[in-house]
Design an enzyme around this catalytic site. Structure first.
Site, PDB file in Angstrom:
ATOM      1  N   GLU A 255     -21.872 -40.042 -14.206  1.00 43.14           N
ATOM      2  CA  GLU A 255     -21.646 -39.156 -15.353  1.00 43.14           C
ATOM      3  C   GLU A 255     -20.167 -39.272 -15.692  1.00 43.14           C
ATOM      4  O   GLU A 255     -19.321 -38.745 -14.978  1.00 43.14           O
ATOM      5  CB  GLU A 255     -22.009 -37.710 -14.989  1.00 43.14           C
ATOM      6  N   CYS A 289     -16.174 -32.721 -20.415  1.00 41.55           N
ATOM      7  CA  CYS A 289     -16.604 -34.071 -20.793  1.00 41.55           C
ATOM      8  C   CYS A 289     -17.277 -34.062 -22.161  1.00 41.55           C
ATOM      9  O   CYS A 289     -17.204 -35.040 -22.893  1.00 41.55           O
ATOM     10  CB  CYS A 289     -17.537 -34.643 -19.741  1.00 41.55           C
TER      11      CYS A 289
HETATM   12  P1  NAD Z   1     -11.528 -39.079 -11.525  1.00 37.86           P
HETATM   13  O1  NAD Z   1     -12.360 -40.236 -11.887  1.00 37.86           O
HETATM   14  O2  NAD Z   1     -10.080 -39.251 -11.408  1.00 37.86           O
HETATM   15  O3  NAD Z   1     -11.973 -38.450 -10.125  1.00 37.86           O
HETATM   16  C1  NAD Z   1     -13.296 -38.032  -9.882  1.00 37.86           C
HETATM   17  C2  NAD Z   1     -13.531 -37.993  -8.390  1.00 37.86           C
HETATM   18  O4  NAD Z   1     -13.490 -39.317  -7.873  1.00 37.86           O
HETATM   19  C3  NAD Z   1     -12.486 -37.213  -7.597  1.00 37.86           C
HETATM   20  O5  NAD Z   1     -13.135 -36.477  -6.592  1.00 37.86           O
HETATM   21  C4  NAD Z   1     -11.622 -38.313  -6.994  1.00 37.86           C
HETATM   22  O6  NAD Z   1     -10.963 -37.949  -5.803  1.00 37.86           O
HETATM   23  C5  NAD Z   1     -12.660 -39.377  -6.720  1.00 37.86           C
HETATM   24  N1  NAD Z   1     -12.138 -40.739  -6.607  1.00 37.86           N
HETATM   25  C6  NAD Z   1     -10.978 -41.253  -7.103  1.00 37.86           C
HETATM   26  N2  NAD Z   1     -10.892 -42.569  -6.813  1.00 37.86           N
HETATM   27  C7  NAD Z   1     -12.007 -42.893  -6.113  1.00 37.86           C
HETATM   28  C8  NAD Z   1     -12.500 -44.102  -5.541  1.00 37.86           C
HETATM   29  N3  NAD Z   1     -11.825 -45.252  -5.646  1.00 37.86           N
HETATM   30  N4  NAD Z   1     -13.690 -44.066  -4.887  1.00 37.86           N
HETATM   31  C9  NAD Z   1     -14.412 -42.913  -4.791  1.00 37.86           C
HETATM   32  N5  NAD Z   1     -13.986 -41.746  -5.320  1.00 37.86           N
HETATM   33  C10 NAD Z   1     -12.808 -41.732  -5.984  1.00 37.86           C
HETATM   34  O7  NAD Z   1     -11.894 -37.930 -12.594  1.00 37.86           O
HETATM   35  P2  NAD Z   1     -11.202 -36.518 -12.795  1.00 37.86           P
HETATM   36  O8  NAD Z   1      -9.857 -36.735 -13.407  1.00 37.86           O
HETATM   37  O9  NAD Z   1     -11.311 -35.725 -11.552  1.00 37.86           O
HETATM   38  O10 NAD Z   1     -12.176 -35.853 -13.880  1.00 37.86           O
HETATM   39  C11 NAD Z   1     -12.054 -36.044 -15.242  1.00 37.86           C
HETATM   40  C12 NAD Z   1     -13.051 -37.068 -15.742  1.00 37.86           C
HETATM   41  O11 NAD Z   1     -14.371 -36.656 -15.396  1.00 37.86           O
HETATM   42  C13 NAD Z   1     -13.056 -37.182 -17.251  1.00 37.86           C
HETATM   43  O12 NAD Z   1     -13.148 -38.530 -17.626  1.00 37.86           O
HETATM   44  C14 NAD Z   1     -14.320 -36.464 -17.666  1.00 37.86           C
HETATM   45  O13 NAD Z   1     -14.870 -36.847 -18.894  1.00 37.86           O
HETATM   46  C15 NAD Z   1     -15.227 -36.797 -16.531  1.00 37.86           C
HETATM   47  N6  NAD Z   1     -16.326 -35.846 -16.487  1.00 37.86           N
HETATM   48  C16 NAD Z   1     -17.599 -36.274 -16.820  1.00 37.86           C
HETATM   49  C17 NAD Z   1     -18.649 -35.372 -16.835  1.00 37.86           C
HETATM   50  C18 NAD Z   1     -20.055 -35.797 -17.202  1.00 37.86           C
HETATM   51  O14 NAD Z   1     -20.989 -35.061 -16.890  1.00 37.86           O
HETATM   52  N7  NAD Z   1     -20.256 -36.922 -17.850  1.00 37.86           N
HETATM   53  C19 NAD Z   1     -18.416 -34.042 -16.489  1.00 37.86           C
HETATM   54  C20 NAD Z   1     -17.119 -33.651 -16.180  1.00 37.86           C
HETATM   55  C21 NAD Z   1     -16.083 -34.564 -16.157  1.00 37.86           C
END
Ligand code: NAD
Length: 524
Positions: A255, A289
């Site tokens: 997502e 999002c």
């Molecule tokens: P992010 O991608 O930076 O981090 C998300 C999670 O992934 C965190 O827990 C982080 O620690 C972890 N992570 C980071 N690097 C990783 C790796 N290499 N391997 C595994 N895990 C890793 O996102 P964010 O800044 O926390 O959140 C914002 C983003 O989330 C925005 O792009 C937003 O649109 C998206 N989002 C999507 C939805 C949806 O339902 N489509 C909902 C909410 C947020």
């Protein structure tokens, strides 16, 4: 928890960013509304992650054996706990996210609703299915499909809705019979820790739900250890998660980000459209999002709509709120995100856009960006192409509905969108938007309609949450082909006598041919 070597930092949507506030062994969680530290928590090493997954894995079979009703019984206790303790959980979440209370308030109630939704519908979605054989040649067989869970589901979640985007996926996974380990965002782990501790010690729930802490390295270790990965976050990280899961052929659901368009048709109720744009763009400081990020208005309605939107956004009160002084727009939860928003707005202003409100960081303390309306924008600007994830909307005039639609679809993202206009006209346009969910004369509300799936098209993701797919994805189907009656051998088995050699072919031809000559084998 064991200490280990944490990643050097994290990445968020848009590009490389500063390291998260961690040392190798600990994370210091900050209050974004004040900049003050709240708590320091230990990071889980890859070994510690593997140990946690192994522990819940050992208990999964008993959990699965409880059946749908037995599992709903326990999840119902979690629902009651969330409702009884919502103030406590909201206090913690407000501290770690800097949200205003009104933005935080719907998290526990959303989860309670979701527990009831899947608890009462799981039997219909993943209960055993009986299938009638399509061919008379299978008449002696009883066909069944049973849905068995992926034993351990790993959930990796972002910081914008710390409970909705972690427990919101854990609930259908647990209801399906899986055990669950969650790695929350390193920026906002505290609310989730509180709920998981309550599951273990206050509710006394079976040991099939836990969380692990850390940055990307901990997330990667979780991907390695589980049987299914549910990831919510940026498309940039989503790609890495999918690549890592490919090494163990572990299925994923992603997502990811969005750049949601809103179309305002000339026949719309412009008061409703402007109020919706203000709320849909600024709710949770735009860190949603499915926020409204791009607005396309049919030419005859443009001036009036923009004036109404500007008046509405100007009224918004920003800051840290409390019961006596409620505010509308809270803090930016991740400091990295503020830099991304600032960069996109600066890029637009330098290329000729105008800010009708805001356009800059608010004065401290805390991390705030002023609610911003940009006009004179176009698709050459980052703010109309890349996910902003902040309290910023760009508004463009469109010659007609067709041009608005073309612009709305001109994006690498396809998460959701909205159309405002006369009911039938708006619905026709909505059906042609290229994304996973469209609201007609409303915004964001599809997230609460858990009856229907929600998921991204294009680079907004793979897979769906909510509805039937939102629980079925946590299961593997097992087809049972059961022989009801039979002799000592089937006609297709050995020995291949002269009589039997062509028998099955002739029978199959008789069944599948659609005219008499072919049925009788008279035409070759
Ligand atoms: P992010 O991608 O930076 O981090 C998300 C999670 O992934 C965190 O827990 C982080 O620690 C972890 N992570 C980071 N690097 C990783 C790796 N290499 N391997 C595994 N895990 C890793 O996102 P964010 O800044 O926390 O959140 C914002 C983003 O989330 C925005 O792009 C937003 O649109 C998206 N989002 C999507 C939805 C949806 O339902 N489509 C909902 C909410 C947020």
């Amino acid at each position: 928890m064991e200490s280990g070597t944490a990643g050097t930092g994290t990445e968020t949507n848009g590009g490389p960013v500063a390291a998260a506030p961690v040392t190798p062994e600990t994370i210091e969680v900050l209050n974004p509304a004040t900049g003050q530290p709240i708590e320091t928590i230990a990071v889980d090493s890859p070994q510690s992650v593997a140990k946690t997954v192994a522990r819940v894995r050992a208990n999964q079979a008993d959990w699965e054996a409880m059946g749908i009703e037995g599992r709903y019984h326990w999840l119902g206790k979690l629902r009651d706990w969330l409702l009884d303790n919502s103030d406590r959980v909201l206090d913690t979440m407000q501290l770690e996210t800097g949200k205003v209370r009104a933005d935080a308030a719907n998290e526990p109630t959303y989860l309670a609703d979701l527990i009831n939704f899947y608890g009462t519908r799981a039997a219909g979605f993943i209960g055993e299915e009986s299938v009638r054989p399509h061919s008379p040649l299978l008449a002696s067989k009883k066909l069944r499909i049973q849905y068995r869970p992926h034993p351990v589901v790993g959930i990796i979640s972002p910081w914008n809705f710390p409970l909705v985007l972690s427990l919101g996926d854990a609930i259908p996974a647990l209801q399906a019979g899986a055990a669950v380990v969650i790695k929350p965002s390193e920026f906002t782990p505290l609310g989730l820790i509180e709920v998981v501790e309550a599951w273990k010690h206050e509710i006394g729930g079976p040991d099939v739900l836990d969380c692990v802490q850390g940055t990307g390295e901990t997330g990667g270790a979780l991907v390695d250890a589980v049987d299914y990965v549910q990831f919510t976050g940026s498309d940039r990280t989503g790609r890495k998660v999918m690549a890592r899961a490919a090494e163990t052929l572990t299925p994923v659901s992603l997502e990811l980000g969005g750049k949601d368009p809103m179309i305002v048709l000339a026949d719309a109720d412009l008061d409703r459209a402007a109020n919706a744009a203000a709320w849909g763009g600024m709710f949770n400081s735009g860190q949603v999002c499915i926020s409204v990020e791009r607005i396309y208005v049919e030419e005859p309605a443009y001036d009036e709509f923009v004036a109404k939107l500007q008046a509405e956004v100007r009224k918004l009160r920003q800051g840290a709120d409390d019961a006596r002084d409620p505010k509308d727009v809270g803090a930016m939860t991740s400091p990295n995100q503020t830099a991304i928003v600032e960069d996109q707005v600066a890029d637009a202003l330098a290329s000729g856009a105008r800010a009708l409100t805001g356009g800059k960081r608010a004065e401290g303390p805390g991390d705030y960006f002023e609610p911003t309306i940009l006009v004179d924008v176009d698709h050459s600007m980052k703010v109309m192409r890349d996910e902003t994830f902040g309290p910023v909307v760009g508004v463009m005039k469109a010659r007609d509905a067709e041009e608005a639609l073309r612009l709305a679809n001109d994006s690498r993202y396809g998460l959701s969108g909205s159309v405002f206009g006369e009911k039938e006209h708006a619905e026709q346009i909505a059906r042609r938007i290229e994304c996973g969910a469209v609201n007609v004369n409303d915004v964001l509300v599809n997230y609460f309609a858990s009856d229907v799936p929600m998921g991204g098209w294009k680079e907004s993701g793979i897979g769906y949450r909510h509805g039937e797919p939102g629980i079925k994805k946590f299961c593997r189907s097992e087809s049972l082909v059961i022989t009801r009656f039979a002799g000592k051998r089937e006609p297709t088995w050995y020995p291949y006598t002269r009589g039997r050699r062509g028998l099955i072919g002739r029978l199959s031809q008789a069944v599948n041919a659609r005219d008499l000559k072919r049925r009788l084998g008279l035409r070759r």
